[in-house]
Design a protein around this motif. Structure first.
Motif, mmCIF file in Angstrom:
data_model
loop_
_atom_site.group_PDB
_atom_site.id
_atom_site.type_symbol
_atom_site.label_atom_id
_atom_site.label_comp_id
_atom_site.label_asym_id
_atom_site.label_seq_id
_atom_site.Cartn_x
_atom_site.Cartn_y
_atom_site.Cartn_z
ATOM 1 N N GLU A 107 0.836 -1.205 0.000
ATOM 2 C CA GLU A 107 0.000 0.000 0.000
ATOM 3 C C GLU A 107 0.867 1.251 0.000
ATOM 4 O OE1 GLU A 107 -2.648 2.659 2.970
ATOM 5 O OE2 GLU A 107 -2.934 0.512 3.170
ATOM 6 N N ASP A 127 -0.715 -4.647 3.195
ATOM 7 C CA ASP A 127 -0.986 -3.356 3.826
ATOM 8 C C ASP A 127 -0.200 -3.404 5.118
ATOM 9 O OD1 ASP A 127 -4.021 -1.606 4.967
ATOM 10 O OD2 ASP A 127 -1.885 -1.143 5.119
ATOM 11 N N ASP A 130 -2.253 -1.335 8.657
ATOM 12 C CA ASP A 130 -3.648 -0.999 8.383
ATOM 13 C C ASP A 130 -4.236 -0.249 9.570
ATOM 14 O OD1 ASP A 130 -6.677 -2.322 9.020
ATOM 15 O OD2 ASP A 130 -6.357 -1.299 7.100
ATOM 16 N N GLY A 131 -4.949 0.832 9.266
ATOM 17 C CA GLY A 131 -5.557 1.615 10.339
ATOM 18 C C GLY A 131 -4.589 2.612 10.937
ATOM 19 N N SER A 132 -3.526 2.913 10.174
ATOM 20 C CA SER A 132 -2.457 3.756 10.747
ATOM 21 C C SER A 132 -2.950 5.138 11.146
ATOM 22 C CB SER A 132 -1.307 3.875 9.748
ATOM 23 O OG SER A 132 -1.799 4.413 8.535
ATOM 24 N N ASN A 225 -18.639 3.418 8.712
ATOM 25 C CA ASN A 225 -18.413 4.826 9.083
ATOM 26 C C ASN A 225 -19.632 5.638 8.675
ATOM 27 O OD1 ASN A 225 -17.729 7.456 9.440
ATOM 28 N ND2 ASN A 225 -15.687 7.299 8.506
ATOM 29 N N TYR A 258 -17.565 0.595 15.493
ATOM 30 C CA TYR A 258 -16.670 0.978 14.398
ATOM 31 C C TYR A 258 -15.366 1.498 14.995
ATOM 32 C CZ TYR A 258 -15.128 2.667 9.817
ATOM 33 O OH TYR A 258 -14.434 2.861 8.642
ATOM 34 N N GLY A 260 -12.495 1.761 13.082
ATOM 35 C CA GLY A 260 -11.845 2.580 12.061
ATOM 36 C C GLY A 260 -10.498 1.998 11.666
ATOM 37 N N MET A 262 -9.563 -1.528 9.923
ATOM 38 C CA MET A 262 -10.288 -2.685 9.357
ATOM 39 C C MET A 262 -9.935 -3.979 10.081
ATOM 40 S SD MET A 262 -10.261 -4.205 5.506
ATOM 41 C CE MET A 262 -11.670 -5.145 4.900
ATOM 42 N N TYR A 276 -19.380 -5.954 8.580
ATOM 43 C CA TYR A 276 -18.509 -4.791 8.361
ATOM 44 C C TYR A 276 -18.731 -4.354 6.922
ATOM 45 C CZ TYR A 276 -14.348 -2.038 7.294
ATOM 46 O OH TYR A 276 -13.509 -1.027 6.873
ATOM 47 N N TYR A 278 -17.771 -1.139 3.873
ATOM 48 C CA TYR A 278 -17.254 0.145 3.400
ATOM 49 C C TYR A 278 -17.835 0.341 2.005
ATOM 50 C CZ TYR A 278 -14.570 4.338 3.917
ATOM 51 O OH TYR A 278 -14.223 5.660 4.112
ATOM 52 N N LYS A 288 -13.162 2.897 -0.237
ATOM 53 C CA LYS A 288 -11.790 3.292 0.162
ATOM 54 C C LYS A 288 -10.821 2.116 0.189
ATOM 55 C CE LYS A 288 -9.300 5.279 4.102
ATOM 56 N NZ LYS A 288 -9.378 5.825 5.471
ATOM 57 N N ARG A 290 -8.646 -1.268 -0.600
ATOM 58 C CA ARG A 290 -7.951 -1.775 -1.782
ATOM 59 C C ARG A 290 -8.187 -3.269 -1.954
ATOM 60 N NH1 ARG A 290 -5.423 2.925 0.489
ATOM 61 N NH2 ARG A 290 -6.067 1.786 2.332
ATOM 62 N N GLU A 294 -6.525 -5.682 0.958
ATOM 63 C CA GLU A 294 -7.541 -5.544 2.014
ATOM 64 C C GLU A 294 -8.762 -6.414 1.656
ATOM 65 O OE1 GLU A 294 -6.633 -1.079 3.818
ATOM 66 O OE2 GLU A 294 -7.504 -1.242 1.809
HETATM 67 P P1 FBP Z 1 -5.112 2.155 5.843
HETATM 68 O O1 FBP Z 1 -5.050 2.703 7.202
HETATM 69 O O2 FBP Z 1 -4.178 1.043 5.622
HETATM 70 O O3 FBP Z 1 -5.047 3.180 4.773
HETATM 71 O O4 FBP Z 1 -6.549 1.388 5.742
HETATM 72 C C1 FBP Z 1 -7.674 1.924 5.533
HETATM 73 C C2 FBP Z 1 -8.520 2.111 6.784
HETATM 74 O O5 FBP Z 1 -7.836 2.784 7.765
HETATM 75 C C3 FBP Z 1 -9.106 0.814 7.346
HETATM 76 O O6 FBP Z 1 -8.307 0.200 8.284
HETATM 77 C C4 FBP Z 1 -10.386 1.333 8.014
HETATM 78 O O7 FBP Z 1 -11.378 0.372 8.108
HETATM 79 C C5 FBP Z 1 -10.791 2.473 7.095
HETATM 80 O O8 FBP Z 1 -9.638 2.855 6.370
HETATM 81 C C6 FBP Z 1 -11.264 3.650 7.876
HETATM 82 O O9 FBP Z 1 -11.654 4.619 6.950
HETATM 83 P P2 FBP Z 1 -12.568 5.843 7.419
HETATM 84 O O10 FBP Z 1 -11.726 6.668 8.322
HETATM 85 O O11 FBP Z 1 -12.931 6.544 6.135
HETATM 86 O O12 FBP Z 1 -13.758 5.271 8.079
#
Ligand code: FBP
Length: 349
Positions: A107, A127, A130-132, A225, A258, A260, A262, A276, A278, A288, A290, A294
């Motif tokens: 990613e 990734d 993830d969720g950084s 979200n 949620y 946030g 994944m 879950y 998106y 959002k 990939r 993901e």
């Molecule tokens: P990355 O952090 O790897 O970019 O992943 C995307 C992510 O953070 C997922 O972990 C999470 O589910 C989603 O985006 C949250 O998106 P949003 O803030 O739009 O709800």
């Protein structure tokens, strides 16, 4: 005369001296596989090491000034965190040194990475963190991976065609969750197994063999979200509005959760059940997330654990074929009961 101590229970009862580590699990799977070359075991063990290294780094992030932004953006325009860049580096070096991985899609990298190896027979898509976006707040993050066996001869350089394939071509998928403890959920296409990192032993230990989504009254949880509601199509809005009403089966509405991240939201969905999502929206038609690192790996894990994963149109995620390495997909994933509710809602069931 020495004092005789009444030994209550033999020590062995207390300590399980026959625990199954990830490396032992991989070796036992290799023994079961006909014509195994050992390559598969090598790449799976390299992944295990990368997860341990990242887990160790994530735990110390605050102490070693690894929180905050790195100052650059990644392939899909997300601002990169220092840990995104470090997690990516750990992955690149671990996969390169395995000498069995020919290409890596990350990613955090615009282009796919080709490794100088003549023995490389695998392609890894990941990734790294993830969720950084949540990491500085101490929220759980994770690493998500899909694994493909390369069909082109080892002597040939890897190319995008080695991963622009249907999700059915994956030979393994997994995620590591860096939370209260570090969990690893892994499928090799024959069910799902859960491991927990024993930080003293430095080993992932098999703690949840044969993971299945609960089928007997899985928790009624939806995870999306809702801050994106104004961008959603009417059908998505009405679907979630309906979940907030008392349901036929028990006259109770769904509950909302949620995180946030994944990986964190999916790990809860695997253990408790629920949905879950998106969805796509006017903001981003394909959502959002990939597909290669993901959508695909999560869909493979969920299906192997008895659940379902589809996109907005009700198409099975594993049937999709990406045209670009960072293609996005809308996703509805979780308990079959809940994904079926969405499919009925859009007239696909
Ligand atoms: P990355 O952090 O790897 O970019 O992943 C995307 C992510 O953070 C997922 O972990 C999470 O589910 C989603 O985006 C949250 O998106 P949003 O803030 O739009 O709800």
């Amino acid at each position: 005369m020495p004092i005789k101590q009444e030994c209550q229970e033999p020590l062995a009862d207390k300590i399980d001296t026959n625990i199954i580590s990830l490396s032992r699990f991989i070796i036992e799977k290799q023994k079961q596989a006909k014509n195994a070359t050992g390559d598969y075991s090598l790449v799976l063990n390299a992944l295990g090491f990368a997860f341990k290294f990242i887990a160790h780094t994530v735990r110390r992030a605050e102490l070693i000034h690894l929180t905050g932004l790195f100052g650059t953006s990644n392939a899909t325009g997300d601002q990169q965190k220092k840990l995104d860049v470090l997690g990516d580096e750990i992955f690149i070096n671990t996969m390169a040194s395995s000498n069995i991985v020919k290409i890596l899609v990350s990613e955090e990298q615009e282009e796919l990475i080709r490794f100088e190896t003549t023995e490389g027979t695998y392609a890894v898509c990941c990734d790294p963190i993830d969720g950084s976006s949540n990491i500085d707040a101490g929220v759980s993050v994770g690493t998500i991976v899909s694994l493909f066996k390369i069909t082109s001869p080892p002597s040939e350089p890897g190319c995008e065609q080695d991963v622009l394939r249907s999700g059915h071509d994956m030979v393994a998928a997994c995620y590591a969750l860096y939370g209260a403890s570090t969990h690893l959920l892994l499928t090799l296409g024959d069910g799902v197994n859960g491991f927990t990192l024993d930080t003293n032993l430095g080993e992932f230990i098999l703690t949840e063999p044969d993971v299945r989504l609960p089928t007997d009254h899985p928790k009624k949880i939806y995870s999306v979200n809702e801050g994106n509601t104004c961008y959603w199509d009417e059908s998505v809005k009405t679907f979630f509005d309906a979940l907030k009403q008392p349901q036929d089966e028990d006259n109770e509405p769904y509950s909302a959760r949620y995180v946030g991240s994944m990986v964190a939201d999916m790990h809860r969905t695997v253990l408790y059940g629920g949905l879950y999502a998106y969805p796509g929206s006017s903001k981003s038609r394909n959502g959002k997330l990939r597909l290669l690192y993901e959508g695909f790996p999560m869909a493979f894990l969920i299906e192997q654990a008895g659940g379902k994963a589809v996109n907005d149109k009700g198409e099975r995620i594993l049937d999709l074929v990406p045209t670009k390495i960072h293609d996005k997909t809308s996703i509805w994933i979780g308990s079959s009961r809940d994904v079926d509710k969405y499919l009925k809602h859009i007239g696909k069931l």
